[in-house]
Design an enzyme around this catalytic site. Structure first.
Site, PDB file in Angstrom:
ATOM      1  N   LEU A 164       0.873  -1.170   0.000  1.00  0.00           N
ATOM      2  CA  LEU A 164       0.000   0.000   0.000  1.00  0.00           C
ATOM      3  C   LEU A 164       0.912   1.222   0.000  1.00  0.00           C
ATOM      4  O   LEU A 164       1.783   1.355   0.867  1.00  0.00           O
ATOM      5  CB  LEU A 164      -0.898  -0.005   1.242  1.00  0.00           C
ATOM      6  CG  LEU A 164      -2.048   1.013   1.286  1.00  0.00           C
ATOM      7  CD1 LEU A 164      -3.000   0.831   0.110  1.00  0.00           C
ATOM      8  CD2 LEU A 164      -2.809   0.897   2.594  1.00  0.00           C
ATOM      9  N   ASP A 165       0.731   2.105  -0.985  1.00  0.00           N
ATOM     10  CA  ASP A 165       1.600   3.273  -1.135  1.00  0.00           C
ATOM     11  C   ASP A 165       1.681   4.091   0.150  1.00  0.00           C
ATOM     12  O   ASP A 165       0.684   4.191   0.886  1.00  0.00           O
ATOM     13  CB  ASP A 165       1.090   4.185  -2.259  1.00  0.00           C
ATOM     14  CG  ASP A 165       1.248   3.554  -3.634  1.00  0.00           C
ATOM     15  OD1 ASP A 165       1.990   2.567  -3.754  1.00  0.00           O
ATOM     16  OD2 ASP A 165       0.619   4.056  -4.584  1.00  0.00           O
ATOM     17  N   PRO A 166       2.834   4.725   0.423  1.00  0.00           N
ATOM     18  CA  PRO A 166       2.943   5.601   1.598  1.00  0.00           C
ATOM     19  C   PRO A 166       1.891   6.703   1.626  1.00  0.00           C
ATOM     20  O   PRO A 166       1.424   7.088   2.705  1.00  0.00           O
ATOM     21  CB  PRO A 166       4.357   6.191   1.457  1.00  0.00           C
ATOM     22  CG  PRO A 166       5.122   5.148   0.705  1.00  0.00           C
ATOM     23  CD  PRO A 166       4.132   4.574  -0.271  1.00  0.00           C
ATOM     24  N   LEU A 167       1.505   7.220   0.444  1.00  0.00           N
ATOM     25  CA  LEU A 167       0.506   8.291   0.391  1.00  0.00           C
ATOM     26  C   LEU A 167      -0.914   7.786   0.644  1.00  0.00           C
ATOM     27  O   LEU A 167      -1.825   8.579   0.836  1.00  0.00           O
ATOM     28  CB  LEU A 167       0.556   9.011  -0.961  1.00  0.00           C
ATOM     29  CG  LEU A 167       1.797   9.879  -1.234  1.00  0.00           C
ATOM     30  CD1 LEU A 167       1.706  10.501  -2.623  1.00  0.00           C
ATOM     31  CD2 LEU A 167       1.958  10.956  -0.177  1.00  0.00           C
ATOM     32  N   ALA A 168      -1.088   6.474   0.628  1.00  0.00           N
ATOM     33  CA  ALA A 168      -2.414   5.878   0.858  1.00  0.00           C
ATOM     34  C   ALA A 168      -2.554   5.451   2.310  1.00  0.00           C
ATOM     35  O   ALA A 168      -1.577   5.181   3.001  1.00  0.00           O
ATOM     36  CB  ALA A 168      -2.616   4.679  -0.057  1.00  0.00           C
TER      37      ALA A 168
END
EC number: 5.4.99.25
Length: 328
Positions: A49-53
């Protein structure tokens, strides 16, 4: 003289932790944090899961790591907000804007093209993604300034709905999709088809495989549980900067989900104690009962109050292919 294997460091923790990952934290960092928090011997996550998510990051401990593929192959649900009027290099807020438009689509225009994004669709993944090209991650190549050519791929989108329109610039969607689908690519392609461009400004994963939104546990809640189990230090130790250790893991362990939860879509074979002991030794067992299946390509067996093995049912017998925990 035979060399003794190195004793694993940590506790033999088994089960799933369905973490509600906060924004700004990478998936690998989240696994490391929870492995340290639980003092676990082995841990891994089921899908980056992306850091921005934010949102669901299922983390497996111990034997549960053997069930990771069943979660990774499951459907996922994302809730994401698309800001209209600009396209970026990363298809989210991290990259610079490359295209702009004064046009803003209304709900009717958006709903008219949503059917084009449901079913088996072809999409080009974002250049800033974890896909490997020649052994290198695409996002590493893109950050180094290389032009990344991403090959189109076929993915499955089960549903794509509008759930909110907070303002004239933004539309919030919910997508249920299969493995390998990029919602950032959906946002980018929607913007292009609507002639207004678009990029994701907020992304939250709310479901993965057998795990639902209500299963998620915030990191702060786990940190509080860890504090409950820490030893009490005297004033002198605190003043000296000595860190209190977690000595009681019960408050943390209460958040763990059994390993077999990941196998909800498979047939369950419930074994007697005698049968469980046979399967733990790698032997097949004959299934009794009028309703016992004769053949099943994938099944799992439980016994002794836990997950015992993954395997198949052939000619009325459960044949273990992967045993959990060895002889019990």
């Amino acid at each position: 003289m035979a060399r003794r294997g190195k004793k694993p460091k940590g506790r033999p923790v088994n089960g799933w932790m369905v973490l509600d990952k906060p924004k700004g934290m990478g998936s690998t960092d989240a696994v490391s944090k929870l492995k340290w928090l639980y003092f676990a011997q082995k841990a891994g996550h089921a899908g980056t899961l992306d850091p921005l998510a934010s949102g669901m990051l299922p983390i497996a401990f111990g034997d549960a790591t053997k069930t990771v593929p069943f979660i990774m192959d499951g459907r996922k649900v994302y809730r994401f907000a698309v800001r209209w009027g600009a396209e970026t290099t990363t298809d989210d807020t991290e990259g610079p804007v490359t295209k702009t438009s004064e046009l803003r689509p209304n709900r009717a225009a958006i709903e008219a093209i949503l059917p084009n994004y449901v079913g088996e669709i072809t999409q080009v993944p974002p250049a800033f993604s974890a896909i490997k090209i020649g052994g290198e991650r695409a996002y590493d190549l893109a950050r180094d300034g290389e032009v990344v050519e991403m090959a189109p791929r076929t993915v499955e989108v089960v549903r794509l709905d509008i759930v909110e329109e907070p303002d004239g610039e933004t539309t919030v969607f919910e997508a249920e999709c299969g493995k390998g689908t990029y919602v950032r690519a959906i946002a980018r392609d929607l913007g292009r088809d609507l002639g207004c461009f678009g990029h994701v400004v907020d992304l939250r994963r709310i479901s993965v495989g057998a795990f639902a939104e209500d299963d998620m546990v915030p990191l702060d809640e786990l940190l509080e549980a860890a504090e409950e189990g820490r030893e009490t230090l005297d004033a002198e130790a605190v003043e000296a900067g000595v860190k209190a250790r977690v000595v009681d893991f019960k408050p943390l362990d209460e958040y763990l989900v059994p390993a077999e939860t990941a196998l909800a879509d498979l047939y369950e074979v419930m074994l007697s104690d005698e049968q469980a002991s046979r399967v733990l030794s790698g032997n097949p067992v004959i299934l009794r009962g009028r309703d016992a299946p004769v053949f099943c390509e994938e099944a799992f067996a439980t016994g002794h109050g836990r997950l015992i093995a993954l395997g198949a049912i052939e000619e009325g017998s459960f044949k273990p292919k992967r045993v959990f925990g060895g002889r019990g």
